[in-house]
Design a protein around this motif. Structure first.
Motif, PDB file in Angstrom:
ATOM      1  N   VAL A 192       0.842  -1.206   0.000  1.00 37.79           N
ATOM      2  CA  VAL A 192       0.000   0.000   0.000  1.00 37.79           C
ATOM      3  C   VAL A 192       0.878   1.257   0.000  1.00 37.79           C
ATOM      4  O   VAL A 192       0.450   2.319  -0.454  1.00 37.79           O
ATOM      5  N   ARG A 193       2.130   1.121   0.480  1.00 39.56           N
ATOM      6  CA  ARG A 193       3.085   2.239   0.414  1.00 39.56           C
ATOM      7  C   ARG A 193       3.819   2.244  -0.930  1.00 39.56           C
ATOM      8  O   ARG A 193       4.642   3.111  -1.191  1.00 39.56           O
ATOM      9  N   ASN A 194       3.559   1.215  -1.742  1.00 35.84           N
ATOM     10  CA  ASN A 194       4.271   1.015  -3.005  1.00 35.84           C
ATOM     11  C   ASN A 194       5.784   1.014  -2.784  1.00 35.84           C
ATOM     12  O   ASN A 194       6.538   1.614  -3.542  1.00 35.84           O
ATOM     13  N   ASP A 195       6.221   0.310  -1.764  1.00 40.51           N
ATOM     14  CA  ASP A 195       7.636   0.246  -1.386  1.00 40.51           C
ATOM     15  C   ASP A 195       8.304  -0.878  -2.178  1.00 40.51           C
ATOM     16  O   ASP A 195       8.440  -2.010  -1.722  1.00 40.51           O
TER      17      ASP A 195
ATOM     18  N   THR B 220       3.094 -11.873  -5.047  1.00 38.70           N
ATOM     19  CA  THR B 220       2.975 -10.939  -6.168  1.00 38.70           C
ATOM     20  C   THR B 220       1.521 -10.581  -6.449  1.00 38.70           C
ATOM     21  O   THR B 220       1.164  -9.408  -6.589  1.00 38.70           O
ATOM     22  N   ARG B 221       0.671 -11.619  -6.514  1.00 36.14           N
ATOM     23  CA  ARG B 221      -0.742 -11.374  -6.856  1.00 36.14           C
ATOM     24  C   ARG B 221      -1.425 -10.493  -5.821  1.00 36.14           C
ATOM     25  O   ARG B 221      -2.176  -9.584  -6.148  1.00 36.14           O
ATOM     26  N   LEU B 222      -1.190 -10.797  -4.548  1.00 36.40           N
ATOM     27  CA  LEU B 222      -1.855 -10.015  -3.500  1.00 36.40           C
ATOM     28  C   LEU B 222      -1.300  -8.584  -3.464  1.00 36.40           C
ATOM     29  O   LEU B 222      -2.061  -7.630  -3.322  1.00 36.40           O
ATOM     30  N   SER B 223       0.015  -8.439  -3.641  1.00 39.74           N
ATOM     31  CA  SER B 223       0.603  -7.093  -3.639  1.00 39.74           C
ATOM     32  C   SER B 223       0.058  -6.271  -4.800  1.00 39.74           C
ATOM     33  O   SER B 223      -0.301  -5.097  -4.633  1.00 39.74           O
ATOM     34  N   GLN B 224      -0.010  -6.888  -5.988  1.00 39.57           N
ATOM     35  CA  GLN B 224      -0.545  -6.176  -7.153  1.00 39.57           C
ATOM     36  C   GLN B 224      -1.976  -5.721  -6.897  1.00 39.57           C
ATOM     37  O   GLN B 224      -2.365  -4.602  -7.256  1.00 39.57           O
ATOM     38  N   ASP B 225      -2.762  -6.584  -6.274  1.00 32.59           N
ATOM     39  CA  ASP B 225      -4.165  -6.229  -6.035  1.00 32.59           C
ATOM     40  C   ASP B 225      -4.277  -5.098  -4.997  1.00 32.59           C
ATOM     41  O   ASP B 225      -5.156  -4.252  -5.105  1.00 32.59           O
ATOM     42  N   ILE B 226      -3.384  -5.108  -4.008  1.00 36.55           N
ATOM     43  CA  ILE B 226      -3.384  -4.021  -3.021  1.00 36.55           C
ATOM     44  C   ILE B 226      -3.031  -2.698  -3.694  1.00 36.55           C
ATOM     45  O   ILE B 226      -3.691  -1.672  -3.468  1.00 36.55           O
ATOM     46  N   ILE B 227      -2.015  -2.726  -4.570  1.00 40.67           N
ATOM     47  CA  ILE B 227      -1.580  -1.505  -5.263  1.00 40.67           C
ATOM     48  C   ILE B 227      -2.706  -0.983  -6.163  1.00 40.67           C
ATOM     49  O   ILE B 227      -3.031   0.200  -6.150  1.00 40.67           O
TER      50      ILE B 227
END
Lengths: 260, 260
Positions: free
Chosen positions: B218-221, B243-250
């Motif tokens: 969510v911080r796009n870190d 990867t999938r969960l991070s992409q969806d959060i972003i």
């Protein structure tokens, strides 16, 4: 102790409040944004500053609660004071500080903080690391004054912990978010899911998660999984998440130890 | 009411106990496995049976708490009694019963049950549906006798709810499982993560999950996310999930509504 807080975000806010409540004195709160500094400083009766050159030597420890990539750049402002300089990040090596000061340490609270949500700080696991035993001792004492859960954790361990926390907390919260989105437009609200979410977390207070896994994947219920993927036809991103997590549950169930 | 329970698994066990505690009488517990039937029957002072032909007409309702794909096949054993026949599944249409009996209904508890974990049943959301208003009324009354959270939910809504529950509960529990696995061999135990898990769930009791999302995505870190993927190099399945969960959060964070 006299404590200087560098930062005014979620971690800075909760740490400063916990220190203050434990009887420590917050001397200064620094933020690039003076309004942010002033708001937190007001709550903990500290001086608000927004210029690094205004940082005072009249303190016992500097606690950096700022973005990971800002940590190293800030150290030169503090290393001249010859006081402990600690960061609060799960992902940053102790060395990011110890390359620039011999008084380096880490004070990592393993918890999710939002400004609008109070936390029982005495239960927050605090993971400390010092460049030498003297700093470790100081940090341990400070940590025990605010929490019952204090651990000595080295930089490699802390990174593992941080990664595990992303799964256990950040990704979990996103699954809650997805479930709320799925209900949107159905005439049903997120309130209906709240008892389920609470119970799912409550279960693992005593049990190991593997022992209380429920749902279509652990039963290998192909029919239901296919129906669910069908329902997600318009959301390929969610289909992928559904498939990957289900596959890993099935694999886990078959091998007893999942994807390792 | 006099209640017959078909099944002896997690749902059957918790439902039978809740009914019994509310003053209802469990007349019979059926399971293909006599030992399973006997164990549950003993706890709720019912008769244990393992043959469908032993099912008694001396009851007010038949509650099927058996595997989804066994439901339709069991109905012929019950439809001759002219009593309500209800299933307890989130994924099965009312029609799976109403094709075979006019007394069809659904009594779906939206909760995760394990035999070893007690549940406060008065907080369990019960989702009911009847083939006609008379059956709906009967189910509503029975539901209110054991829970404060009773909802009328049709088959399409229930399927959405069940899908959302897979994300909010089953997948969430698997993320807990992954986090425990990640700590294995690090010298740190799952206990360290338990306060974080509890707080993550506690946060959404009052807040919407989207408003309390934390973590690198969510911080796009990018830097931290890359480091995490590196740590997961030997576990490609977990890399994919990360990867999938991070992409969806972003994506969610950028659009305000995620993958929809």
């Amino acid at each position: 102790m006299r404590i200087t807080i560098i930062g005014s975000g979620n971690v800075a806010t909760h740490l400063a409040a916990a220190f203050k409540n434990a009887g420590h004195r917050i001397v200064q709160v620094y933020s690039r944004d003076m309004q942010h500094a002033a708001l937190l400083a007001y709550h903990v009766a500290a001086e608000a500053i927004n210029k690094a050159e205004d940082i005072n030597a009249d303190t016992d420890i500097f606690i950096l609660a700022i973005k990971d990539d800002a940590i190293t750049g800030f150290v030169p402002h503090l290393s001249t004071f010859n006081k402990p300089v600690v960061h609060t990040s799960g992902a940053v090596d102790l060395q990011a500080l110890s390359d620039h000061t011999k008084n380096a340490g880490v004070f990592y609270p393993l918890q999710t903080f939002s400004k609008t949500k109070e936390v029982n700080f005495r239960e927050v696991p605090l993971c400390i690391e010092g460049a030498d035993e003297s700093i470790s001792k100081t940090l341990e004492e400070l940590a025990r004054s605010v929490s019952n859960n204090v651990y000595r954790v080295n930089s490699d361990q802390r990174k593992v912990l941080h990664l595990a926390a992303v799964f256990a907390c950040n990704f979990t919260n996103h699954l809650y978010n997805i479930s709320e989105q799925l209900l949107a437009g159905s005439g049903m609200g997120f309130d209906m899911l709240r008892p389920l979410i609470a119970e799912t977390a409550d279960k693992v207070k005593e049990h190991s998660p593997a022992g209380v896994q429920t749902g279509p994947a652990v039963r290998n219920d192909e029919h239901t999984m296919q129906a669910h993927l069908q329902m997600l036809n318009a959301q390929p991103g969610l289909q992928e998440i559904y498939t990957r997590l289900s596959q890993d549950i099935i694999k886990n169930n078959n091998t007893g130890n999942g994807d390792k």
